[in-house]
Design a protein around this motif. Structure first.
Motif, PDB file in Angstrom:
ATOM      1  N   THR A  83       0.829  -1.201   0.000  1.00 41.44           N
ATOM      2  CA  THR A  83       0.000   0.000   0.000  1.00 41.44           C
ATOM      3  C   THR A  83       0.871   1.261   0.000  1.00 41.44           C
ATOM      4  O   THR A  83       1.912   1.283   0.660  1.00 41.44           O
ATOM      5  N   ASP A 105      -4.293   0.225  -4.396  1.00 38.00           N
ATOM      6  CA  ASP A 105      -5.029   1.305  -3.730  1.00 38.00           C
ATOM      7  C   ASP A 105      -5.639   0.806  -2.410  1.00 38.00           C
ATOM      8  O   ASP A 105      -5.629  -0.399  -2.122  1.00 38.00           O
ATOM      9  N   THR A 334      -3.246   5.396  -7.579  1.00 40.40           N
ATOM     10  CA  THR A 334      -3.956   4.962  -6.363  1.00 40.40           C
ATOM     11  C   THR A 334      -4.798   6.156  -5.877  1.00 40.40           C
ATOM     12  O   THR A 334      -4.451   6.807  -4.878  1.00 40.40           O
TER      13      THR A 334
END
Ligand code: T4K
Length: 376
Positions: A83, A105, A334
């Motif tokens: 992430t 994302d 993202t």
């Protein structure tokens, strides 16, 4: 409201009574044994195994090296899905192992890795997933691990924020192949600096413990190209003292959290993290997202600063917008992480934060102040 004498910061280290720590470290003056897996190190490892409900755990000098060396221990190759909504450490640990991070994302509700977008990022080069239990919001471990199993990928959680948390009474250390914890001064439980990795496969013990001690297996055998990740005895002693009080500290944090929640929930444009009834929380952070609120995140940040209150924009910018990664990644890939990073503020949260200061912070957020914007 004028500027206060003592600043209120995003957090303040929990410390045991001085006499308790002084009494404990007196032994070190007697023994002259200061580091290299001494008695306190061994005792803390044992106590943490119980507290975190894990059979296998290795202490480290900090959380970052725990993660970096755990990744090394799994001999990963190619790409690792992770992430971008995290502290620098998570991605740096991947890159410093010669691996390529692939950013997935996050979910708009709890800011953890979006498992629904995960599978489309898996390629034949993917070897692992490194999700983050960000702010202590536990990832959807069931979904992530089902995907990992289907594609034979390792899962190493960055549990820097998740000390002592449970899902259905099961310690967070029991999920994935491994889970890293940070015991930094700013965390719910601290050893000044420090960290640990908990792991499922007991066969990894030799490797993980070897890597943190230069790869030395015994006085005449150096079997791996390791580094120095050892926690020293002063850190371990701090951990043993702090562990005695941690439950009480978490209880106090809960009171603070409830006060924030009472004041800030149900207000249009202000979003608090959803509560998962399956999770026993540690109340590590107090993230608040301002989306379409009458004041922007940055405006609130400035207004609080004018009052001597210093929240933090954890985690702005996203990792894929960092200067050092700018040529390789784009935050636009993202979009949820990018947006949340621009809207989130982590408010002061620590066990001894007075409730009237919490009220002051909430008053500042909820009402217009007389300060002129942009002058902070
Ligand atoms: N993964 C994740 C998801 C992480 O969040 C972190 C660390 C890691 C991995 C790596 O774990 P470690 O290797 O650190 O164990 C702080 C912490 O240094 C860092 O541990 C933490 N995440 C990160 C989220 O926050 P900074 O640069 O914001 O810290 P700093 O010095 O600005 O301190 C913040 C506030 O804490 C201060 O305003 C006051 C208070 N404080 C700070 C220190 C140093 C204290 O009360 N006592 C202290 O000793 O990174």
């Amino acid at each position: 409201m004028g500027r206060r004498n003592e600043p209120i910061r995003v957090t303040r280290s929990s410390m045991p009574p001085f006499a308790e720590y002084a009494e404990m470290i007196r032994e070190l003056w007697e023994s002259h044994w200061l580091t290299n897996m001494g008695d306190f190190h061994q005792k803390l490892e044992k106590e943490l195994k119980e507290y975190l409900q894990t059979r296998n755990l290795s202490l480290f000098v900090n959380g970052h090296l725990a993660l970096e060396m755990a990744i090394q221990a799994f001999d990963l190759t190619g790409e690792v899905i992770t992430t971008p909504f995290t502290f620098a450490s998570t991605t740096h640990a991947i890159v410093r192992n010669g691996l390529t991070p692939v950013f997935c994302d996050i979910r708009a509700d709890d800011y953890t890795l979006d498992f629904e977008k995960l599978e489309s990022l898996i390629t034949e080069r993917t070897s692992a997933i490194i999700p983050v239990h960000v702010y202590g919001n536990l990832c959807n471990v069931e979904e992530i691990e089902a995907i990992a199993k289907r594609h034979q990928l390792k899962v190493i959680y960055d549990g820097a924020h998740a000390f002592g948390e449970c899902l259905d009474q099961k310690g967070v250390a029991s999920f994935g192949d491994a889970c890293m914890f940070s015991f930094h001064a700013t965390k719910v439980f601290n050893t000044i600096e420090g960290g640990a990795v908990a792991y499922q496969d007991p066969e990894l013990a030799c490797k993980i413990n070897g890597l943190k001690n230069f790869g030395i297996l015994d006085e005449e055998t150096v079997a791996m190209v390791g580094g120095n990740g050892k926690m020293n005895e002063f850190q371990a002693a701090m951990g043993l003292c702090n562990l005695k009080h941690v439950q009480q500290e978490i209880e106090k944090r809960k009171q603070i959290y409830n006060r924030y929640k009472n004041r800030l929930s149900g207000i249009s444009g202000i979003r608090l993290c959803p509560e998962n009834p399956r999770v026993t929380k540690n109340y590590a952070y107090m993230p608040v997202v301002f989306e379409g609120y009458k004041k922007s995140r940055d405006q609130i940040f400035r207004e609080l600063e004018e009052q001597g209150i210093y929240p933090r924009k954890y985690f702005y910018p996203c990792v894929n917008a960092y200067q050092c990664y700018r040529d390789r990644f784009r935050p636009e890939d993202t979009p949820v992480a990018k947006r949340i990073s621009q809207e989130v503020l982590t408010l002061p949260m620590y066990a001894d934060l007075p409730l009237d200061v919490v009220d002051e912070i909430c008053d500042c957020i909820l009402h217009r102040t007389k300060s002129k914007l942009g002058q902070a």
